[in-house]
Design an enzyme around this catalytic site. Sequence first.
Site, PDB file in Angstrom:
ATOM      1  N   GLY A 257       0.810  -1.215   0.000  1.00  0.00           N
ATOM      2  CA  GLY A 257       0.000   0.000   0.000  1.00  0.00           C
ATOM      3  C   GLY A 257       0.840   1.260   0.000  1.00  0.00           C
ATOM      4  O   GLY A 257       0.626   2.167  -0.808  1.00  0.00           O
ATOM      5  N   ALA A 258       1.806   1.310   0.895  1.00  0.00           N
ATOM      6  CA  ALA A 258       2.610   2.519   1.017  1.00  0.00           C
ATOM      7  C   ALA A 258       3.796   2.257   1.932  1.00  0.00           C
ATOM      8  O   ALA A 258       3.873   1.213   2.572  1.00  0.00           O
ATOM      9  CB  ALA A 258       1.764   3.653   1.591  1.00  0.00           C
ATOM     10  N   ASN A 261       9.015   5.839   4.614  1.00  0.00           N
ATOM     11  CA  ASN A 261      10.359   6.419   4.585  1.00  0.00           C
ATOM     12  C   ASN A 261      10.391   7.808   5.226  1.00  0.00           C
ATOM     13  O   ASN A 261       9.511   8.627   4.997  1.00  0.00           O
ATOM     14  CB  ASN A 261      10.831   6.575   3.129  1.00  0.00           C
ATOM     15  CG  ASN A 261      10.450   5.396   2.288  1.00  0.00           C
ATOM     16  OD1 ASN A 261      10.882   4.295   2.547  1.00  0.00           O
ATOM     17  ND2 ASN A 261       9.595   5.623   1.289  1.00  0.00           N
ATOM     18  N   HIS A 293      -1.697   6.118   8.650  1.00  0.00           N
ATOM     19  CA  HIS A 293      -0.813   5.027   9.071  1.00  0.00           C
ATOM     20  C   HIS A 293       0.652   5.377   8.806  1.00  0.00           C
ATOM     21  O   HIS A 293       1.496   5.295   9.701  1.00  0.00           O
ATOM     22  CB  HIS A 293      -1.215   3.747   8.329  1.00  0.00           C
ATOM     23  CG  HIS A 293      -0.366   2.562   8.654  1.00  0.00           C
ATOM     24  ND1 HIS A 293      -0.717   1.629   9.599  1.00  0.00           N
ATOM     25  CD2 HIS A 293       0.840   2.153   8.170  1.00  0.00           C
ATOM     26  CE1 HIS A 293       0.233   0.704   9.679  1.00  0.00           C
ATOM     27  NE2 HIS A 293       1.189   0.992   8.810  1.00  0.00           N
ATOM     28  N   GLU A 294       0.941   5.769   7.586  1.00  0.00           N
ATOM     29  CA  GLU A 294       2.344   6.060   7.243  1.00  0.00           C
ATOM     30  C   GLU A 294       2.847   7.266   8.019  1.00  0.00           C
ATOM     31  O   GLU A 294       3.978   7.300   8.477  1.00  0.00           O
ATOM     32  CB  GLU A 294       2.514   6.286   5.736  1.00  0.00           C
ATOM     33  CG  GLU A 294       1.992   5.157   4.848  1.00  0.00           C
ATOM     34  CD  GLU A 294       2.460   3.769   5.237  1.00  0.00           C
ATOM     35  OE1 GLU A 294       3.552   3.643   5.811  1.00  0.00           O
ATOM     36  OE2 GLU A 294       1.708   2.802   4.982  1.00  0.00           O
ATOM     37  N   HIS A 297       3.744   6.353  11.540  1.00  0.00           N
ATOM     38  CA  HIS A 297       5.022   5.635  11.638  1.00  0.00           C
ATOM     39  C   HIS A 297       6.181   6.581  11.966  1.00  0.00           C
ATOM     40  O   HIS A 297       7.219   6.135  12.446  1.00  0.00           O
ATOM     41  CB  HIS A 297       5.336   4.944  10.311  1.00  0.00           C
ATOM     42  CG  HIS A 297       4.871   3.516  10.211  1.00  0.00           C
ATOM     43  ND1 HIS A 297       5.068   2.584  11.208  1.00  0.00           N
ATOM     44  CD2 HIS A 297       4.253   2.838   9.198  1.00  0.00           C
ATOM     45  CE1 HIS A 297       4.576   1.409  10.816  1.00  0.00           C
ATOM     46  NE2 HIS A 297       4.078   1.540   9.615  1.00  0.00           N
ATOM     47  N   GLU A 316       4.329  -2.188  13.475  1.00  0.00           N
ATOM     48  CA  GLU A 316       3.109  -2.331  12.660  1.00  0.00           C
ATOM     49  C   GLU A 316       1.855  -2.496  13.520  1.00  0.00           C
ATOM     50  O   GLU A 316       0.843  -1.831  13.270  1.00  0.00           O
ATOM     51  CB  GLU A 316       3.250  -3.483  11.663  1.00  0.00           C
ATOM     52  CG  GLU A 316       4.338  -3.258  10.602  1.00  0.00           C
ATOM     53  CD  GLU A 316       4.177  -1.972   9.807  1.00  0.00           C
ATOM     54  OE1 GLU A 316       3.091  -1.343   9.854  1.00  0.00           O
ATOM     55  OE2 GLU A 316       5.156  -1.565   9.134  1.00  0.00           O
TER      56      GLU A 316
HETATM   57  N1  ARG Z   1       5.977  -0.618   6.335  1.00  0.00           N
HETATM   58  C1  ARG Z   1       4.976  -0.516   5.320  1.00  0.00           C
HETATM   59  C2  ARG Z   1       3.687  -0.175   6.027  1.00  0.00           C
HETATM   60  O1  ARG Z   1       3.163  -0.880   6.807  1.00  0.00           O
HETATM   61  C3  ARG Z   1       4.761  -1.736   4.508  1.00  0.00           C
HETATM   62  C4  ARG Z   1       5.943  -2.292   3.826  1.00  0.00           C
HETATM   63  C5  ARG Z   1       5.537  -3.494   3.082  1.00  0.00           C
HETATM   64  N2  ARG Z   1       6.685  -4.244   2.742  1.00  0.00           N
HETATM   65  C6  ARG Z   1       6.630  -5.526   2.391  1.00  0.00           C
HETATM   66  N3  ARG Z   1       7.726  -6.106   2.126  1.00  0.00           N
HETATM   67  N4  ARG Z   1       5.541  -6.184   2.324  1.00  0.00           N
HETATM   68  O2  ARG Z   1       3.171   0.834   5.892  1.00  0.00           O
HETATM   69 ZN    ZN Z   2       2.964   0.104   8.601  1.00  0.00          ZN
END
Ligand code: ARG
Ligand code: ZN
Length: 854
Positions: A257-258, A261, A293-294, A297, A316
């Site tokens: 989804g996203a 970074n 969500h992002e 983080h 997560e």
């Molecule tokens: N950290 C990202 C999020 O939860 C998702 C990254 C997904 N990466 C993966 N290898 N499936 O927002």
């Molecule tokens: Zn996440």
Amino acid sequence: MQANFKKIKLKEYKPPDFSINSCEILFKIKSEKTVVTTKIYFFTKSSEKDLVLDGTNLDLKWVKVNGEDITIDLLKLTENSLTIPNYLINQEAFIFECATEIDPKTNRTLEGLYYSSNIYCTQCEPEGFRKITYFLDRPDVLTRYKVRIEAADPVLLSNGNLVSKGEGYAEWSDPWPKPSYLFALVAGNLEKLEDHFITQSGRKVKLQIFTKPGKENLCEFAMTSLQRAMRWDEIVYSREYDLDIFMIVAIDDFNSGAMENKGLNIFNSKYILADKNMATDVDFENIERIIAHEYFHNWTGNRITCRDWFQLCLKEGLTVYRDQAFTAFIRNAQLERIKIVKALQSKQFHEDDGPLSHPVRPEEYLEINNFYTSTVYEKGAELVRMLELIVGKSNYQASVQDFFNRFDGSAATVEDWLGTFEEVTKLDLRQFFLWYKRRGRPEVRVQESYAKNVYTLKFTQLSQKNDGVEADPLQIPIVVGLLTNEGKEILKDKLIILDKLDISFSMGGLNSKPIASVLRGLSAPVSITFDQTELELLTIAKHDTDAVNRLMAIEELYLRNIEKLIMVKQPVPNAIFEMFSEIAEEDEIDLGLKSQFLKTPSAVEIMKFLCRSHKNIDPDVIIRGARKFRNQLAHRTVESLKNLYGSLTSNGTYDADHEQTAIRDLKLRLLDLLCYVDPSNMAARELFNTASNMTEEIGALRILIRHKNATQEVAQFYAKWENNELVIDKWFSAQAIYTPAEIAPKAVQFLTKHKNFNWQNPNRFNSLILGFATSNLGGFHQKEGEGYDLVCSWIAKTDSQNPQLAARLASTFERLRIFDKDRQKKIERNLSDLLNMNNISRNTFEIISKILNS
Ligand code: ARG
Ligand code: ZN
């Protein structure tokens, strides 16, 4: 044979021997190749260790240590690592430099640096950075990055603050130490929507959302969502943003989804671009949630990161819990809880009941990408929610704040998280910790008794075996309510903590036996066995104050009666139809909730219900049963259906808020049922032709497809939206999911030949193939195995390019053991062929071998 994939184990974790003080990276991006030059300032205390760097498929050009050229022959180079022998280092602080050549344009794994519709972009979590350069690519190595990008593209972005920019270059510096998985780079011809946010402490933060030119006006909803999320995190968690600029880039080819970074989130464009014409209400809600969500983080994930990938739930689970609370705050909290519970049941319970079951904190893996699961994310969030329930709201806040203070800037573990709660609350959470370590779903048996005006509920947790050993009891929060036979609530939300094998709760002074509403709000992710009569369930279904339990009772009633209809051809009793009509006619109920309560079970839900007491299920029987039930229901309740449908008008300008979303959702649900009483599907056709938003347009189309009445509309829709990729995804998935079972494999096969079926684009691939495998039960499981052959040929084809995508698709076979022997055999044969494929990826190998060994 693929014996050489190595298991990674939590208990083998070792802290790194080397740390990094800072690093400087130069990217020279040219159309035929990209050269990455890295300068890393290392530090070590262990003078006799070799330095082993991660790096995958890199073309190493040169290496320097402390400014001196090193002949590559002196180093040990493997497919996945570069070792610098200790004698070449020989001091505590040293500088390592190297240049690698990579080719983003041929990188179809969508990990590392890759190219998507003329944009260079990155995805580094969890282990993509090693596809860019040699590095200590592990989350417990944090450092500051300085990045210079040289490229012909006008927009050049990386994490942190812009230091300088000129013709053909840009330099970025990120003041916050971070692990490599949070690194990001974007280069391309992009346009942006710009706004700002004033933080609590009065700092002005520039907000920019970048997209392909011409799409920037589709970012407005995303921008508003971002601003609301930023404010919410300040108010509820006292978290303020920590850079002067926050950027988001929308990318068309993205595996998930996203990605969060630091300062430069990268998004799948389907979770950014929206207006009422092209996006549905569900899309809007997803955008709002994922943006939040992002953004969240930034504190839970970035400022405090994970020590190793076994701790993934630490960022997560907590961040999902935070985005759920945000959505509940700005929408309808009860409805949001229902959606969370439904998603948990359909994905996480499903996963936990099959061979891919694993603890929220797993202890071993072959491929970490396979562990971005609903167990880690959604069950991880449930554990945080239970923790808050057990310690109480104010203790929760105090502990979380303390966690931020203590672990800011570091890479933490689940032990650190719970340890902070223990210190702040003075509670012993060792028993609660078991939730993180144990896979599967505990079963709680409920027994009731009533004598001498005293009502007693006894809860027993059925002992689980953990690898053959009797497991210790868990700490299970159970919220209980009591109703009279007339449905009046006489006890509201009593919290009972089941932390031994059994516990009893009594209430006296009652003139008759009350009706218990247990596990309200799904207060713990457990299965309940409780023999309640249909009469009792009816009372809960009609009167419970807890929306989740109302829905659970309604579903249980439908499912029990569908089971009887399918298995012994016993007619559905009137009471069920009457309940439906009563709910349809109920005033003073939120329409979003009403829509949920009027939902009839899907074929998949019926199948899972039947699995509890039947073996070797034939999906065809279920599909027929589900249709029959819906058909009867529609005929028996047609008056209330029509009245309610007629009463639903949304006036005013379109808004994707809770009120309007609820009306459209309900309208489509009723329309689907009405099609059973009007085989010409007039009303659906009319809605399709007059719809002024995508929710109703695609909603009506789905209904027409499902009722085999859409040939013309399918073509019409395509002609109208041909140039909008995100809408064409919906066109593919509507056909994949709603085409009637008997003709679905052929229809999907035919669509794979369509000129717009770009299988290398994950959104398009998932819309058609994954949509078919996950949501067209009857089609996927067609008797002759056409569905299996189709899906497996696509697993084979994608696996060589994009293993993450292939493994995700392979996991759709996880529950093969519930089907009849004939189907099981067909699936096994297909999966064994895949397992014997040359060069099968580690991702797909791990999933398929677990399924076959079950
Ligand atoms: N950290 C990202 C999020 O939860 C998702 C990254 C997904 N990466 C993966 N290898 N499936 O927002
Ligand atoms: Zn996440």
